[in-house]
Write a protein that holds these residues in place. Sequence first.
Motif, PDB file in Angstrom:
ATOM      1  N   GLU A   9     -16.805   1.608  -2.226  1.00 47.49           N
ATOM      2  CA  GLU A   9     -17.277   2.977  -1.968  1.00 47.49           C
ATOM      3  C   GLU A   9     -17.017   3.836  -3.202  1.00 47.49           C
ATOM      4  N   PRO A  10     -18.083   4.291  -3.880  1.00 50.62           N
ATOM      5  CA  PRO A  10     -17.937   4.989  -5.165  1.00 50.62           C
ATOM      6  C   PRO A  10     -17.021   6.206  -5.124  1.00 50.62           C
ATOM      7  N   THR A  11     -17.131   7.008  -4.071  1.00 45.90           N
ATOM      8  CA  THR A  11     -16.320   8.239  -4.012  1.00 45.90           C
ATOM      9  C   THR A  11     -14.837   7.909  -3.908  1.00 45.90           C
ATOM     10  N   ILE A  12     -14.508   6.995  -3.003  1.00 44.75           N
ATOM     11  CA  ILE A  12     -13.102   6.598  -2.845  1.00 44.75           C
ATOM     12  C   ILE A  12     -12.589   5.980  -4.143  1.00 44.75           C
ATOM     13  N   ARG A  13     -13.406   5.117  -4.748  1.00 41.58           N
ATOM     14  CA  ARG A  13     -13.003   4.450  -5.993  1.00 41.58           C
ATOM     15  C   ARG A  13     -12.728   5.473  -7.092  1.00 41.58           C
ATOM     16  N   GLU A  14     -13.605   6.463  -7.199  1.00 36.35           N
ATOM     17  CA  GLU A  14     -13.455   7.473  -8.249  1.00 36.35           C
ATOM     18  C   GLU A  14     -12.207   8.322  -8.038  1.00 36.35           C
ATOM     19  N   VAL A  15     -11.985   8.762  -6.806  1.00 37.27           N
ATOM     20  CA  VAL A  15     -10.840   9.638  -6.519  1.00 37.27           C
ATOM     21  C   VAL A  15      -9.516   8.905  -6.738  1.00 37.27           C
ATOM     22  N   LEU A  16      -9.385   7.714  -6.157  1.00 34.16           N
ATOM     23  CA  LEU A  16      -8.123   6.981  -6.268  1.00 34.16           C
ATOM     24  C   LEU A  16      -7.872   6.518  -7.707  1.00 34.16           C
ATOM     25  N   THR A  17      -8.947   6.158  -8.404  1.00 33.47           N
ATOM     26  CA  THR A  17      -8.787   5.774  -9.814  1.00 33.47           C
ATOM     27  C   THR A  17      -8.245   6.939 -10.627  1.00 33.47           C
ATOM     28  N   GLU A  18      -8.755   8.128 -10.367  1.00 31.37           N
ATOM     29  CA  GLU A  18      -8.293   9.304 -11.106  1.00 31.37           C
ATOM     30  C   GLU A  18      -6.815   9.573 -10.849  1.00 31.37           C
ATOM     31  N   TYR A  19      -6.399   9.432  -9.609  1.00 26.91           N
ATOM     32  CA  TYR A  19      -4.974   9.628  -9.285  1.00 26.91           C
ATOM     33  C   TYR A  19      -4.111   8.584  -9.988  1.00 26.91           C
ATOM     34  N   ASP A  51      -9.657  -3.580  -1.607  1.00 21.73           N
ATOM     35  CA  ASP A  51     -10.303  -3.297  -0.325  1.00 21.73           C
ATOM     36  C   ASP A  51     -10.736  -4.636   0.262  1.00 21.73           C
ATOM     37  N   ILE A  52     -10.600  -4.814   1.561  1.00 22.71           N
ATOM     38  CA  ILE A  52     -10.951  -6.103   2.168  1.00 22.71           C
ATOM     39  C   ILE A  52     -12.456  -6.236   2.374  1.00 22.71           C
ATOM     40  N   ALA A  80     -10.147  -0.173   5.996  1.00 22.70           N
ATOM     41  CA  ALA A  80     -10.289   0.667   7.180  1.00 22.70           C
ATOM     42  C   ALA A  80     -10.000  -0.119   8.446  1.00 22.70           C
ATOM     43  N   LEU A  81      -9.927  -1.429   8.341  1.00 30.32           N
ATOM     44  CA  LEU A  81      -9.653  -2.259   9.512  1.00 30.32           C
ATOM     45  C   LEU A  81      -8.221  -2.049   9.982  1.00 30.32           C
ATOM     46  N   ASP A  82      -8.083  -1.855  11.299  1.00 26.19           N
ATOM     47  CA  ASP A  82      -6.748  -1.571  11.836  1.00 26.19           C
ATOM     48  C   ASP A  82      -6.345  -2.614  12.870  1.00 26.19           C
ATOM     49  N   ASP A  83      -6.979  -3.817  12.784  1.00 25.32           N
ATOM     50  CA  ASP A  83      -6.632  -4.817  13.797  1.00 25.32           C
ATOM     51  C   ASP A  83      -5.536  -5.731  13.291  1.00 25.32           C
ATOM     52  N   GLU A  84      -4.754  -6.232  14.211  1.00 25.17           N
ATOM     53  CA  GLU A  84      -3.593  -7.042  13.881  1.00 25.17           C
ATOM     54  C   GLU A  84      -3.986  -8.339  13.189  1.00 25.17           C
ATOM     55  N   LYS A  85      -5.108  -8.932  13.596  1.00 24.36           N
ATOM     56  CA  LYS A  85      -5.525 -10.216  13.040  1.00 24.36           C
ATOM     57  C   LYS A  85      -5.740 -10.126  11.529  1.00 24.36           C
ATOM     58  N   THR A  86      -6.402  -9.052  11.075  1.00 29.59           N
ATOM     59  CA  THR A  86      -6.671  -8.895   9.643  1.00 29.59           C
ATOM     60  C   THR A  86      -5.380  -8.692   8.872  1.00 29.59           C
ATOM     61  N   ILE A 100      -3.824   1.268   5.447  1.00 29.54           N
ATOM     62  CA  ILE A 100      -5.015   1.595   6.243  1.00 29.54           C
ATOM     63  C   ILE A 100      -5.698   2.841   5.681  1.00 29.54           C
ATOM     64  N   LYS A 101      -7.023   2.748   5.493  1.00 32.35           N
ATOM     65  CA  LYS A 101      -7.802   3.914   5.075  1.00 32.35           C
ATOM     66  C   LYS A 101      -8.169   4.754   6.302  1.00 32.35           C
ATOM     67  N   PRO A 102      -8.357   6.060   6.152  1.00 39.34           N
ATOM     68  CA  PRO A 102      -8.186   6.815   4.906  1.00 39.34           C
ATOM     69  C   PRO A 102      -6.712   6.961   4.542  1.00 39.34           C
ATOM     70  N   VAL A 103      -6.417   6.834   3.258  1.00 30.82           N
ATOM     71  CA  VAL A 103      -5.032   6.876   2.799  1.00 30.82           C
ATOM     72  C   VAL A 103      -4.845   8.055   1.850  1.00 30.82           C
ATOM     73  N   SER A 104      -3.706   8.683   1.942  1.00 31.47           N
ATOM     74  CA  SER A 104      -3.366   9.746   1.004  1.00 31.47           C
ATOM     75  C   SER A 104      -3.146   9.127  -0.377  1.00 31.47           C
ATOM     76  N   PRO A 105      -3.787   9.645  -1.424  1.00 35.01           N
ATOM     77  CA  PRO A 105      -3.565   9.109  -2.778  1.00 35.01           C
ATOM     78  C   PRO A 105      -2.093   9.126  -3.171  1.00 35.01           C
ATOM     79  N   ILE A 106      -1.363  10.143  -2.746  1.00 33.87           N
ATOM     80  CA  ILE A 106       0.056  10.248  -3.086  1.00 33.87           C
ATOM     81  C   ILE A 106       0.851   9.121  -2.424  1.00 33.87           C
ATOM     82  N   ILE A 107       0.538   8.832  -1.170  1.00 35.71           N
ATOM     83  CA  ILE A 107       1.219   7.750  -0.460  1.00 35.71           C
ATOM     84  C   ILE A 107       0.904   6.409  -1.115  1.00 35.71           C
ATOM     85  N   LEU A 108      -0.364   6.190  -1.475  1.00 34.75           N
ATOM     86  CA  LEU A 108      -0.740   4.942  -2.141  1.00 34.75           C
ATOM     87  C   LEU A 108       0.025   4.790  -3.450  1.00 34.75           C
ATOM     88  N   LEU A 109       0.125   5.852  -4.217  1.00 38.22           N
ATOM     89  CA  LEU A 109       0.852   5.791  -5.487  1.00 38.22           C
ATOM     90  C   LEU A 109       2.323   5.463  -5.275  1.00 38.22           C
TER      91      LEU A 109
END
Length: 219
Positions: A9-19, A51-52, A80-86, A100-109
Amino acid sequence: MQILFLEDEPTIREVLTEYMKMQSYEVTEAEDGERALELLKEQRFDMAVLDIMVPKASGLEVLSYIKEHRPQMAVIMLTALDDEKTQVQAFNLYADDYVIKPVSPIILLKRMETILRRVKRKERQEEKGLVICADSYQAFYDGTPLELTLSEFLLLQTLKKEPGRAFTREQLILRIFNEDYVGNDRIIDAHVKNLRKKLPGNYIKTVIGVGYQFQEGDL
């Protein structure tokens, strides 16, 4: 730190890359799994954020390749998948974390920072010989921490940075205490004496008429 970031997803990729770049990470982006696999064959990375659910090859396939060919590399799965199997699939392939997405960029960092710190600590413990870790003010020998005072650590670090260079006592005092120390320069002799007791080899050589130098190996 070199980061491989797989996200379609271009928007997510761009935002998280910038952070990530704001935290001084060097980020290489991949928009699908095949491109991520190509990059892994061409470059060295310290961590992958995957991303899976991406086109061509899934993030789990990329994770499987990493664990087979780059087992020391840290991996965070992002989905974005929230199932136990994955999640179980990801952890069975030895993912270091699962976000799990959506994720806060700060938390990911913060997750990235924690995992990279743990990986670096493990690498230090596996290194052989004398290792200096400036960020933690620690010295290790064959992975075992040496019990050094701050002054002893700074003295050892100064000497090891320039092996073979002969330092005078005055130069070493300036490196360790800056200009705050008032007293006899023979304090360096006392620190060297203590260091020699704590080091497993004869790393510090006395240069007669000058001072001290670091010699590689435990001669």
